[in-house]
Design a protein around this motif. Structure first.
Motif, short mmCIF file in Angstrom:
data_model
loop_
_atom_site.label_atom_id
_atom_site.label_comp_id
_atom_site.label_asym_id
_atom_site.label_seq_id
_atom_site.Cartn_x
_atom_site.Cartn_y
_atom_site.Cartn_z
N ASN A 109 0.82 -1.21 0.00
CA ASN A 109 0.00 0.00 0.00
C ASN A 109 0.86 1.26 0.00
O ASN A 109 0.56 2.22 -0.71
CB ASN A 109 -0.93 0.01 1.21
N ALA A 110 1.92 1.26 0.79
CA ALA A 110 2.79 2.44 0.87
C ALA A 110 3.50 2.69 -0.45
O ALA A 110 3.57 3.83 -0.93
CB ALA A 110 3.80 2.26 2.00
N ASP A 137 0.71 1.91 -9.34
CA ASP A 137 0.73 0.47 -9.61
C ASP A 137 2.15 -0.07 -9.74
O ASP A 137 2.41 -1.22 -9.38
CB ASP A 137 -0.05 0.16 -10.89
N ALA A 138 3.06 0.75 -10.23
CA ALA A 138 4.46 0.31 -10.37
C ALA A 138 5.08 0.03 -8.99
O ALA A 138 5.82 -0.94 -8.82
CB ALA A 138 5.27 1.35 -11.11
N GLY A 139 4.75 0.86 -8.02
CA GLY A 139 5.26 0.65 -6.67
C GLY A 139 4.69 -0.61 -6.04
O GLY A 139 5.42 -1.39 -5.41
N THR A 140 3.40 -0.82 -6.22
CA THR A 140 2.76 -2.03 -5.69
C THR A 140 3.36 -3.26 -6.35
O THR A 140 3.69 -4.24 -5.67
CB THR A 140 1.24 -1.98 -5.93
N LEU A 161 -0.85 14.80 -0.09
CA LEU A 161 -0.98 14.28 1.27
C LEU A 161 -0.56 15.30 2.31
O LEU A 161 0.41 16.03 2.14
CB LEU A 161 -0.12 13.02 1.43
N ASP A 162 -1.30 15.31 3.38
CA ASP A 162 -0.98 16.17 4.51
C ASP A 162 0.11 15.48 5.34
O ASP A 162 -0.04 14.32 5.71
CB ASP A 162 -2.24 16.37 5.35
N PRO A 163 1.22 16.17 5.63
CA PRO A 163 2.30 15.55 6.42
C PRO A 163 1.84 15.02 7.78
O PRO A 163 2.47 14.12 8.33
CB PRO A 163 3.31 16.68 6.59
N ALA A 164 0.75 15.54 8.30
CA ALA A 164 0.24 15.09 9.60
C ALA A 164 -0.80 13.98 9.45
O ALA A 164 -1.37 13.53 10.44
CB ALA A 164 -0.37 16.26 10.35
N SER A 165 -1.02 13.51 8.22
CA SER A 165 -2.05 12.49 7.99
C SER A 165 -1.60 11.12 8.50
O SER A 165 -0.40 10.85 8.61
CB SER A 165 -2.39 12.40 6.50
N PRO A 166 -2.55 10.26 8.80
CA PRO A 166 -2.21 8.90 9.26
C PRO A 166 -1.43 8.11 8.21
O PRO A 166 -0.59 7.30 8.55
CB PRO A 166 -3.56 8.25 9.53
N GLU A 167 -1.69 8.37 6.92
CA GLU A 167 -0.97 7.66 5.85
C GLU A 167 0.51 7.98 5.90
O GLU A 167 1.36 7.10 5.75
CB GLU A 167 -1.53 8.01 4.46
N VAL A 168 0.84 9.24 6.09
CA VAL A 168 2.24 9.66 6.14
C VAL A 168 2.90 9.10 7.40
O VAL A 168 4.04 8.63 7.35
CB VAL A 168 2.36 11.20 6.06
N GLU A 169 2.19 9.12 8.50
CA GLU A 169 2.74 8.57 9.74
C GLU A 169 3.03 7.07 9.58
O GLU A 169 4.09 6.58 9.97
CB GLU A 169 1.77 8.79 10.90
N GLU A 170 2.08 6.35 8.97
CA GLU A 170 2.27 4.91 8.73
C GLU A 170 3.44 4.68 7.78
O GLU A 170 4.24 3.76 7.98
CB GLU A 170 0.99 4.30 8.16
#
Length: 137
Positions: free
Chosen positions: A32-33, A40-43, A93-102
């Motif tokens: 996912n990251a 798709d290339a990263g996945t 993406l917001d730097p404070a978002s959960p995705e960035v933290e993960e």
């Protein structure tokens, strides 16, 4: 759906065992990251790496290189062997978002894995040097 790594048998290669355990636990999140950063290339990159790990008998140089390249991608290192990922989606993406933290946590865990397999390699080399020289018959 991602298949689980076999855990009933331990490979003789402790480095491979450590990497398989890491991807068994974090493989889906790493997919996912990498997809978040490079689509798709990263996945696909992570899925190929996981497939390679399932089939491997030992952790070879090429697979180690792919692990380092994955870490560089997740770290947003701008160039990976002449390949520059498309980071345009990252700006949204917001730097404070959960995705960035993960993503940051996954990157740190992957770095810890790279350090661990490096230390296992050093221990194996030290053990080989400590073996007494055997006389030829």
């Amino acid at each position: 759906m991602l298949r689980k790594f076999p855990t009933k048998t331990l490979p003789a290669d402790l480095q491979l065992a450590a990497v398989r355990a890491h991807f068994d636990k974090h493989g889906s999140a790493l997919c996912n990251a990498a997809g978040l950063i490079d689509g798709d290339a990263g996945t696909a990159r992570v899925l190929r790496l996981m497939s390679r790990l399932r089939e491997a008998a030992r952790l070879d140089w090429a697979t180690r290189r792919r692990l380092v390249d994955l870490h560089r991608l997740l770290s947003l290192d701008p160039v990976i062997d002449g390949f520059e990922p498309d980071l345009s989606s990252w700006v949204l993406l917001d730097p404070a978002s959960p995705e960035v933290e993960e993503l940051c946590l996954l990157t740190d865990r992957l770095y810890d894995l790279l350090v661990e397999i490096g230390e296992l390699n050093d221990e194996r080399d030290a053990l080989a040097l400590a073996l007494p020289a055997q006389d030829a018959a």
